[in-house]
Motif scaffolding. Structure first.
Motif, PDB file in Angstrom:
ATOM      1  N   MET A  43       0.853  -1.202   0.000  1.00 20.68           N
ATOM      2  CA  MET A  43       0.000   0.000   0.000  1.00 20.68           C
ATOM      3  C   MET A  43       0.884   1.246   0.000  1.00 20.68           C
ATOM      4  SD  MET A  43      -2.956   1.206   2.720  1.00 20.68           S
ATOM      5  CE  MET A  43      -3.953  -0.212   2.281  1.00 20.68           C
ATOM      6  N   HIS A  44       0.547   2.205  -0.858  1.00 24.46           N
ATOM      7  CA  HIS A  44       1.392   3.392  -0.923  1.00 24.46           C
ATOM      8  C   HIS A  44       1.058   4.351   0.196  1.00 24.46           C
ATOM      9  CE1 HIS A  44      -2.223   4.877  -3.078  1.00 24.46           C
ATOM     10  NE2 HIS A  44      -1.879   6.001  -2.489  1.00 24.46           N
ATOM     11  N   VAL A  45       2.000   5.276   0.446  1.00 20.41           N
ATOM     12  CA  VAL A  45       1.798   6.309   1.446  1.00 20.41           C
ATOM     13  C   VAL A  45       1.433   7.596   0.739  1.00 20.41           C
ATOM     14  CG1 VAL A  45       2.862   7.613   3.323  1.00 20.41           C
ATOM     15  CG2 VAL A  45       3.492   5.212   2.942  1.00 20.41           C
ATOM     16  N   LYS A  46       0.344   8.182   1.136  1.00 22.72           N
ATOM     17  CA  LYS A  46      -0.120   9.402   0.483  1.00 22.72           C
ATOM     18  C   LYS A  46       0.769  10.582   0.880  1.00 22.72           C
ATOM     19  CE  LYS A  46      -4.019  12.552   0.475  1.00 22.72           C
ATOM     20  NZ  LYS A  46      -5.315  12.839   1.040  1.00 22.72           N
ATOM     21  N   PRO A  47       1.325  11.336  -0.088  1.00 16.37           N
ATOM     22  CA  PRO A  47       2.228  12.431   0.256  1.00 16.37           C
ATOM     23  C   PRO A  47       1.469  13.653   0.733  1.00 16.37           C
ATOM     24  CG  PRO A  47       1.932  12.345  -2.106  1.00 16.37           C
ATOM     25  CD  PRO A  47       1.171  11.173  -1.540  1.00 16.37           C
ATOM     26  N   PRO A  48       1.864  14.255   1.862  1.00 15.73           N
ATOM     27  CA  PRO A  48       1.277  15.525   2.252  1.00 15.73           C
ATOM     28  C   PRO A  48       1.640  16.606   1.251  1.00 15.73           C
ATOM     29  CG  PRO A  48       2.512  14.509   4.060  1.00 15.73           C
ATOM     30  CD  PRO A  48       2.836  13.769   2.812  1.00 15.73           C
ATOM     31  N   VAL A  49       0.889  17.711   1.287  1.00 13.35           N
ATOM     32  CA  VAL A  49       1.112  18.788   0.329  1.00 13.35           C
ATOM     33  C   VAL A  49       2.535  19.313   0.414  1.00 13.35           C
ATOM     34  CG1 VAL A  49       0.407  21.119  -0.301  1.00 13.35           C
ATOM     35  CG2 VAL A  49      -1.312  19.422   0.301  1.00 13.35           C
ATOM     36  N   GLU A  50       3.102  19.396   1.640  1.00  7.92           N
ATOM     37  CA  GLU A  50       4.433  19.971   1.779  1.00  7.92           C
ATOM     38  C   GLU A  50       5.525  19.063   1.233  1.00  7.92           C
ATOM     39  OE1 GLU A  50       3.152  18.223   5.796  1.00  7.92           O
ATOM     40  OE2 GLU A  50       2.292  19.409   4.180  1.00  7.92           O
ATOM     41  N   HIS A  51       5.207  17.806   0.847  1.00  8.12           N
ATOM     42  CA  HIS A  51       6.200  16.879   0.325  1.00  8.12           C
ATOM     43  C   HIS A  51       6.196  16.805  -1.194  1.00  8.12           C
ATOM     44  CE1 HIS A  51       6.325  14.493   4.376  1.00  8.12           C
ATOM     45  NE2 HIS A  51       6.896  15.676   4.440  1.00  8.12           N
ATOM     46  N   LEU A  52       5.595  17.764  -1.845  1.00 11.08           N
ATOM     47  CA  LEU A  52       5.498  17.716  -3.297  1.00 11.08           C
ATOM     48  C   LEU A  52       6.853  17.825  -3.982  1.00 11.08           C
ATOM     49  CD1 LEU A  52       2.304  19.852  -3.937  1.00 11.08           C
ATOM     50  CD2 LEU A  52       2.550  17.384  -4.138  1.00 11.08           C
ATOM     51  N   ASN A  53       7.853  18.334  -3.301  1.00  8.37           N
ATOM     52  CA  ASN A  53       9.183  18.460  -3.889  1.00  8.37           C
ATOM     53  C   ASN A  53      10.110  17.319  -3.502  1.00  8.37           C
ATOM     54  OD1 ASN A  53       8.725  20.914  -5.292  1.00  8.37           O
ATOM     55  ND2 ASN A  53       8.947  22.055  -3.394  1.00  8.37           N
ATOM     56  N   GLU A  54       9.593  16.295  -2.855  1.00  5.18           N
ATOM     57  CA  GLU A  54      10.399  15.142  -2.504  1.00  5.18           C
ATOM     58  C   GLU A  54      10.342  14.096  -3.622  1.00  5.18           C
ATOM     59  OE1 GLU A  54       9.736  13.542   1.313  1.00  5.18           O
ATOM     60  OE2 GLU A  54       9.782  15.471   2.340  1.00  5.18           O
ATOM     61  N   PRO A  55      11.308  13.165  -3.671  1.00  2.56           N
ATOM     62  CA  PRO A  55      11.313  12.143  -4.726  1.00  2.56           C
ATOM     63  C   PRO A  55      10.041  11.294  -4.709  1.00  2.56           C
ATOM     64  CG  PRO A  55      13.420  12.207  -3.599  1.00  2.56           C
ATOM     65  CD  PRO A  55      12.490  13.087  -2.806  1.00  2.56           C
ATOM     66  N   VAL A  56       9.521  11.022  -5.887  1.00  2.00           N
ATOM     67  CA  VAL A  56       8.280  10.262  -5.987  1.00  2.00           C
ATOM     68  C   VAL A  56       8.478   8.817  -5.527  1.00  2.00           C
ATOM     69  CG1 VAL A  56       8.641   9.502  -8.360  1.00  2.00           C
ATOM     70  CG2 VAL A  56       6.301   9.816  -7.509  1.00  2.00           C
ATOM     71  N   SER A  57       9.720   8.341  -5.569  1.00  2.00           N
ATOM     72  CA  SER A  57       9.986   6.961  -5.159  1.00  2.00           C
ATOM     73  C   SER A  57       9.621   6.716  -3.699  1.00  2.00           C
ATOM     74  CB  SER A  57      11.461   6.628  -5.385  1.00  2.00           C
ATOM     75  OG  SER A  57      12.298   7.537  -4.693  1.00  2.00           O
ATOM     76  N   ARG A  58       9.610   7.761  -2.890  1.00  2.00           N
ATOM     77  CA  ARG A  58       9.254   7.598  -1.481  1.00  2.00           C
ATOM     78  C   ARG A  58       7.788   7.192  -1.310  1.00  2.00           C
ATOM     79  NH1 ARG A  58      10.410  12.071   2.717  1.00  2.00           N
ATOM     80  NH2 ARG A  58       9.279  10.448   3.843  1.00  2.00           N
ATOM     81  N   PHE A  59       6.964   7.531  -2.279  1.00  2.69           N
ATOM     82  CA  PHE A  59       5.525   7.308  -2.159  1.00  2.69           C
ATOM     83  C   PHE A  59       5.000   6.306  -3.189  1.00  2.69           C
ATOM     84  CE2 PHE A  59       6.705  11.682  -1.138  1.00  2.69           C
ATOM     85  CZ  PHE A  59       6.364  11.714   0.205  1.00  2.69           C
ATOM     86  N   ALA A  60       5.903   5.632  -3.897  1.00  6.27           N
ATOM     87  CA  ALA A  60       5.484   4.669  -4.920  1.00  6.27           C
ATOM     88  C   ALA A  60       4.999   3.379  -4.274  1.00  6.27           C
ATOM     89  CB  ALA A  60       6.644   4.381  -5.869  1.00  6.27           C
ATOM     90  N   ARG A  61       4.065   2.727  -4.936  1.00  2.83           N
ATOM     91  CA  ARG A  61       3.569   1.431  -4.482  1.00  2.83           C
ATOM     92  C   ARG A  61       4.551   0.325  -4.865  1.00  2.83           C
ATOM     93  NH1 ARG A  61      -2.569   1.094  -6.479  1.00  2.83           N
ATOM     94  NH2 ARG A  61      -2.106  -1.067  -5.992  1.00  2.83           N
ATOM     95  N   THR A  62       4.581  -0.715  -4.055  1.00  2.00           N
ATOM     96  CA  THR A  62       5.476  -1.848  -4.336  1.00  2.00           C
ATOM     97  C   THR A  62       4.714  -3.115  -4.700  1.00  2.00           C
ATOM     98  OG1 THR A  62       5.538  -2.388  -1.967  1.00  2.00           O
ATOM     99  CG2 THR A  62       7.274  -0.936  -2.810  1.00  2.00           C
ATOM    100  N   ASP A  63       3.401  -3.052  -4.782  1.00  2.00           N
ATOM    101  CA  ASP A  63       2.607  -4.240  -5.122  1.00  2.00           C
ATOM    102  C   ASP A  63       2.353  -4.326  -6.622  1.00  2.00           C
ATOM    103  OD1 ASP A  63       1.042  -1.979  -5.117  1.00  2.00           O
ATOM    104  OD2 ASP A  63      -0.730  -2.957  -4.296  1.00  2.00           O
TER     105      ASP A  63
END
Length: 329
Positions: free
Chosen positions: A1-21
């Motif tokens: 299950m992916h982790v939903k990024p908060p608005v303030e994390h929009l400039n962080e790498p997308v890999s942090r919030f990618a799904r692994t399933d």
């Protein structure tokens, strides 16, 4: 299950919030073998695409679920897959990944590393709520920037506290309005000689205020993402002046033609048309300069820019309007 990024994390790498399933399939498999592999390993939630890899686990294609289920069992997977795969590098930000969804309009994209190995999956549900939330936040922020206060300051405030927050910024409007009234009084004879000048006064002020708010909003948005320099200001000023001249010329000619057709008065038509052009030019410059100046003084441009910009736009517009009318009429 992916982790939903908060608005303030929009400039962080997308890999942090990618799904692994996600599920990858080797390109050498047949459809029958691919389906057997999927049943054995299972699939994650909301799987729309299956990603095809080679022996080195590098991404080489994608197969939509519907196409996989409808194909002949003996057909090679390599013949069925779509080879032109749009993938998201794991180094891009969440905001940049949002742009990929907007541009290509797919339901999901694979996230790949530098060797084109699939390291994750992002689907549209990861971003939809964030995008609408950002749009709503920015729309509300722009409204209250124009008014001169933040909604968080007055949401649960007592009437007295709300008064103390809101009243100081209204003083700016009262002062500028009083000054405009005094100006109109000084040009009473000019107004009496040509009432059509008075007829279009409200429209000219309205055009100036609308354009100044547009320029101010664009400038404040720019100040959020970059540090202003003299070069930035000069480049932005040239752009605003050129834009204002185009807007002013178009609006001025249109209004001048309306006055000419309605009143058959050439000089008032010229005065009003020229004043429209000047007021839009002044409004654009004020909309850029006031937020930039407040930012340089380390003041909050989002709060003070609205009332000050509108006041300056009104004052300079009336000064030009009445003086040009007095000179020509």
């Amino acid at each position: 299950m992916h982790v939903k990024p908060p608005v303030e994390h929009l400039n962080e790498p997308v890999s942090r919030f990618a799904r692994t399933d996600f599920t990858t399939l080797n390109q050498k498999l047949t459809i029958d073998q691919a389906l057997a592999s999927i049943r054995q390993r299972g699939v994650g939630e909301k799987i729309v695409y299956f990603y095809v890899v080679d022996d080195n686990e590098q991404l080489v294609g994608v197969v939509p679920t519907r196409r996989l289920l409808m194909a002949q069992l003996e057909q090679p997977l390599a013949d069925l897959m779509i080879r032109n795969v749009i993938a998201i590098p794991d180094t891009v930000t969440v905001l940049e990944a949002c742009e990929v969804f907007v541009l290509h309009k797919f339901f999901a994209f694979p996230v790949i590393d530098a060797q084109r190995r699939v390291v994750g999956l992002v689907d549209v549900s990861l971003f939809t709520e964030e995008v609408f939330d950002i749009a709503e936040r920015e729309q509300m922020t722009e409204v209250f920037e124009t008014l001169g206060f933040h909604v968080s300051q007055v949401r649960d405030a007592s009437p007295w506290r709300a008064f103390r927050i809101r009243f100081p910024w209204l003083i700016t409007t009262i002062i500028s309005g009083t000054f405009c009234a005094l100006l109109a009084g000084k040009y009473q004879l000019t107004l009496e000689k040509s009432l059509v000048i008075a007829f279009f006064l409200t429209m000219i002020l309205g055009l100036g205020e609308s354009v100044s708010i547009q320029s101010m909003t664009v400038t404040i948005q720019s100040l959020r993402t970059q540090h202003p320099t003299l070069r930035w200001y000069l480049v932005s000023l040239w752009r605003e002046i050129f834009t204002a001249l185009l807007l002013g010329a178009a609006c001025g000619v249109t209004v001048g033609i309306i006055v000419l057709v309605w009143q058959h008065a050439e000089v008032p038509a010229f005065v009003i048309g020229a004043s429209v052009t000047f007021c839009l030019l002044t409004a654009c410059v004020a909309g850029l300069s006031v937020p930039a100046m407040l930012h340089a003084l380390k003041l909050d441009p989002k709060i003070a820019a609205g009332p000050i910009t509108l006041a300056l736009a009104d004052i300079f517009t009336l000064l030009f309007y009445f003086n040009l009318a007095k000179f020509l009429l």
